[in-house]
Design an enzyme around this catalytic site. Sequence first.
Site, PDB file in Angstrom:
ATOM      1  CE  LYS A  45      -3.689  -2.740   2.062  1.00 61.39           C
ATOM      2  NZ  LYS A  45      -4.686  -2.839   2.881  1.00 61.39           N
ATOM      3  N   GLY A  64      -7.473  -4.625   7.420  1.00 61.81           N
ATOM      4  CA  GLY A  64      -6.688  -3.746   8.331  1.00 61.81           C
ATOM      5  C   GLY A  64      -7.604  -3.451   9.438  1.00 61.81           C
TER       6      GLY A  64
END
Length: 253
Positions: free
Chosen positions: A11, A176
């Site tokens: 990411k 997440g």
Amino acid sequence: MRKKIVAGNWKLNNTMDEGIKLASEIENMMKDELRTDVTVVLGTPFIHLSAVGKLTANTDKLNVAAQDCSTHGSGAYTGEISVSMIKSTGANYVIIGHSERREYHHETNAELAIKVDLALKEDLTPIFCCGESLDIRESGKHGAFVSEQLTESLFHLSEAQIKKTVIAYEPIWAIGTGVTASSAQAQEMHKALRSHVANRYGETIADNISILYGGSCKPSNANELFSQPDIDGGLIGGASLKSRDFMDIINSF
Ligand code: PGA
């Protein structure tokens, strides 16, 4: 036999030096410790693709992925990165349709179909992401929702093209958040996705497609997830940023 794949998704993390350090650590650990027949992919920001591609050029066990690509081939599209640019760095995979791209950049199933086409034409392996939000899961429509994502973005592909595609099932409520789908929930969805592919392309092709699980996968739960009959590996976010954790996940098969 379908491929076992563990793909990291860094990411928006790691400066140039940090990324090279992390990739070198993983490469070294793999030389010393790799126990299983698994293909490893590092999904890095664009800036790292070339350097990490060079680091990993001597082993086909370690591959590099971009995290997105443009729907355009070239031209006046400031800030975009095309599939041929990605290919020219030495990367050989591209993550397409991650839920963060869908949510923050409003990427639609139709646009993702274009990206998948472009990637395959450039001989990049697409890791096509699908998955439902918590609202959709709670409404009980998750099966239909995820099937539609596949139908609209992948089912125009030829048999030869779908065979080269990797699918990642990532329930958004597990990304997440520390909340992992239970192995039973994940297996149920992977099985449903595989049978959806089978209805379109036949059992043999469906049996050979790798379907990865993503969403708070970590060393402590990877083995149980990867032991499920329809789970062929993982797409790993947070835990791919620490070489030790990532290596432990790789060795979880
Ligand atoms: P996570 O991310 O492992 O941090 O949940 C997974 C992903 O978004 O690919």
